[in-house]
Design a protein around this motif. Structure first.
Motif, PDB file in Angstrom:
ATOM      1  N   LYS A 141      50.195  52.723  -8.388  1.00 44.60           N
ATOM      2  CA  LYS A 141      50.467  51.292  -8.235  1.00 44.60           C
ATOM      3  C   LYS A 141      51.394  51.048  -7.043  1.00 44.60           C
ATOM      4  N   THR A 144      48.942  53.015  -1.065  1.00 42.66           N
ATOM      5  CA  THR A 144      47.704  52.935  -0.285  1.00 42.66           C
ATOM      6  C   THR A 144      46.951  54.250  -0.424  1.00 42.66           C
ATOM      7  N   THR A 167      42.400  47.321  -7.850  1.00 44.21           N
ATOM      8  CA  THR A 167      42.151  47.889  -6.520  1.00 44.21           C
ATOM      9  C   THR A 167      42.226  46.799  -5.454  1.00 44.21           C
ATOM     10  N   ASP A 168      42.930  45.721  -5.781  1.00 44.94           N
ATOM     11  CA  ASP A 168      43.080  44.585  -4.861  1.00 44.94           C
ATOM     12  C   ASP A 168      44.444  44.556  -4.195  1.00 44.94           C
ATOM     13  N   GLY A 169      45.219  45.649  -4.325  1.00 45.81           N
ATOM     14  CA  GLY A 169      46.527  45.717  -3.696  1.00 45.81           C
ATOM     15  C   GLY A 169      47.619  45.113  -4.559  1.00 45.81           C
ATOM     16  N   GLY A 170      48.780  44.903  -3.952  1.00 47.14           N
ATOM     17  CA  GLY A 170      49.905  44.338  -4.685  1.00 47.14           C
ATOM     18  C   GLY A 170      50.718  45.405  -5.400  1.00 47.14           C
ATOM     19  N   THR A 175      46.149  49.647  -2.829  1.00 43.31           N
ATOM     20  CA  THR A 175      45.489  49.161  -1.622  1.00 43.31           C
ATOM     21  C   THR A 175      44.512  50.247  -1.182  1.00 43.31           C
ATOM     22  N   LEU A 177      42.156  52.052   1.294  1.00 41.98           N
ATOM     23  CA  LEU A 177      41.875  52.232   2.712  1.00 41.98           C
ATOM     24  C   LEU A 177      40.519  52.901   2.849  1.00 41.98           C
TER      25      LEU A 177
END
Length: 344
Positions: A141, A144, A167-170, A175, A177
């Motif tokens: 969590k 990247t 898997t949408d970042g934050g 994040t 790649l």
């Protein structure tokens, strides 16, 4: 560049090519052989000549194919070669393919069937910097992570879904790649973790001067989200032809003899790979190292596909979120006919 690039053509890009290839092949009821000869086999690899495919080169070099009365041609792969497309067009009798790619092709209309599974376990894993504080999956969590796409992202997305990690970042998600075919994102600190194969990219990280103590790894196999790799696949219609079945039985038997020899003799297997590497790009030291790691993945396999392993792969693929690589339980995607005969 190496193994996984062609493997990674297994998703949306590959699906479109499979439809076109299937149409080109005409989906004919008559068998499509590479050349129609009862004792000639053409095998399409997933990538360039390397120890990932040592069993076949060893079988050829040690005369195991010749003992079975076979004349085998091994076709190296590359970034512009899609094995299912070659198979569909009659350019090969058999191909090597990761199961997600092959099952995607089958669902989209190309009737490929797994006839043998030399690789028992997966070599896919995430390799992370230890100084990021990552010690367990929940520590992903806010980090990247480099992921290979073109179909091979689905085991990762399924894994994160099962862990409840976005898997949408934050801060509460990862994040993602889109990783290229190298280890640069890790070395350049663009990613906290990257996708690696035990027998290839992980070694590249170490070759760059990184100490294993600086890293932490998460093997898909250990996480229960692994999918099968490097199976032998043929066109379903060809299995109705007794001549084809006979020559593939002999081919699988000799190939597995080659794999077991390679497992037991990694130095010799690495040297055989170098002898067959027309590019001159490989080093014998690297190929021997790769062979020792590949041997851990082929260990325990006599070539027969275990139904439980097949179902685990399917369940992992079906557990993904939107746009899964397959949408339903595959029927008729593998057969034990060849290995039953070969092992007897």
């Amino acid at each position: 560049g190496r193994v996984v690039l062609t493997n990674r053509l297994g998703g949306r890009m590959m699906k479109n090519m499979m439809i076109a290839a299937a149409c080109a092949a005409g989906m004919a009821a008559t068998p499509v052989f590479a050349d129609g000869h009862a004792n000639t086999v053409t095998l399409q690899l997933q990538w360039v000549t390397q120890s990932q495919f040592a069993g076949y080169y060893v079988a050829q070099d040690k005369g195991f194919y010749e003992e079975e009365g076979l004349d085998v041609t091994i076709l190296p792969g590359g970034p512009d070669i899609a094995p299912p497309q070659v198979l569909a067009g009659g350019g090969a009798d058999a191909m090597l393919n990761w199961m997600p790619s092959a099952l995607a092709a089958r669902e989209k209309g190309l009737p490929v069937v797994n006839i043998a599974q030399p690789f028992k376990t997966s070599g896919l894993m995430l390799t992370c910097w230890k100084d990021t504080g990552i010690t367990r999956v929940q520590d992903f969590k806010g980090k990247t992570i480099g992921v290979w796409f073109f179909g091979n992202e689905y085991p990762f997305l399924s894994w994160m879904s099962q862990e409840g990690i976005s898997t949408d970042g934050g801060e509460d998600g990862v994040t993602v790649l889109k990783q290229g075919f190298n280890v640069d994102p890790l070395l350049q600190r663009e990613a906290d973790c990257i996708s690696t194969m035990t027998y290839n990219e992980y070694g590249q990280v170490l070759d760059a001067g990184v100490n294993p103590d600086e890293l932490v790894t998460f093997k898909y196999e250990d996480q229960g989200v692994a999918t099968l790799e490097d199976g032998i696949w043929v066109l379903e219609d060809n299995l109705t032809d007794e001549v084809f079945v006979d020559k593939m039985t002999r081919f699988v038997r000799a190939s597995m003899k080659g794999w077991k020899y390679a497992e037991a003799n990694p130095e010799e297997a690495g040297a055989i790979i170098i002898e067959n590497d027309e590019t001159g790009a490989q080093s014998e030291e690297a190929q021997v190292r790769m062979m020792k790691e590949v041997a851990k993945l082929t260990a325990g396999s006599d070539g027969a596909l275990a139904e439980a392993d097949f179902q685990r792969t399917v369940d992992t693929l079906l557990a993904g979120g939107s746009d899964p690589v397959i949408s339903k339980q595959p029927e008729g995607a593998w057969t034990s006919v060849i290995t039953d005969a070969a092992l007897n």
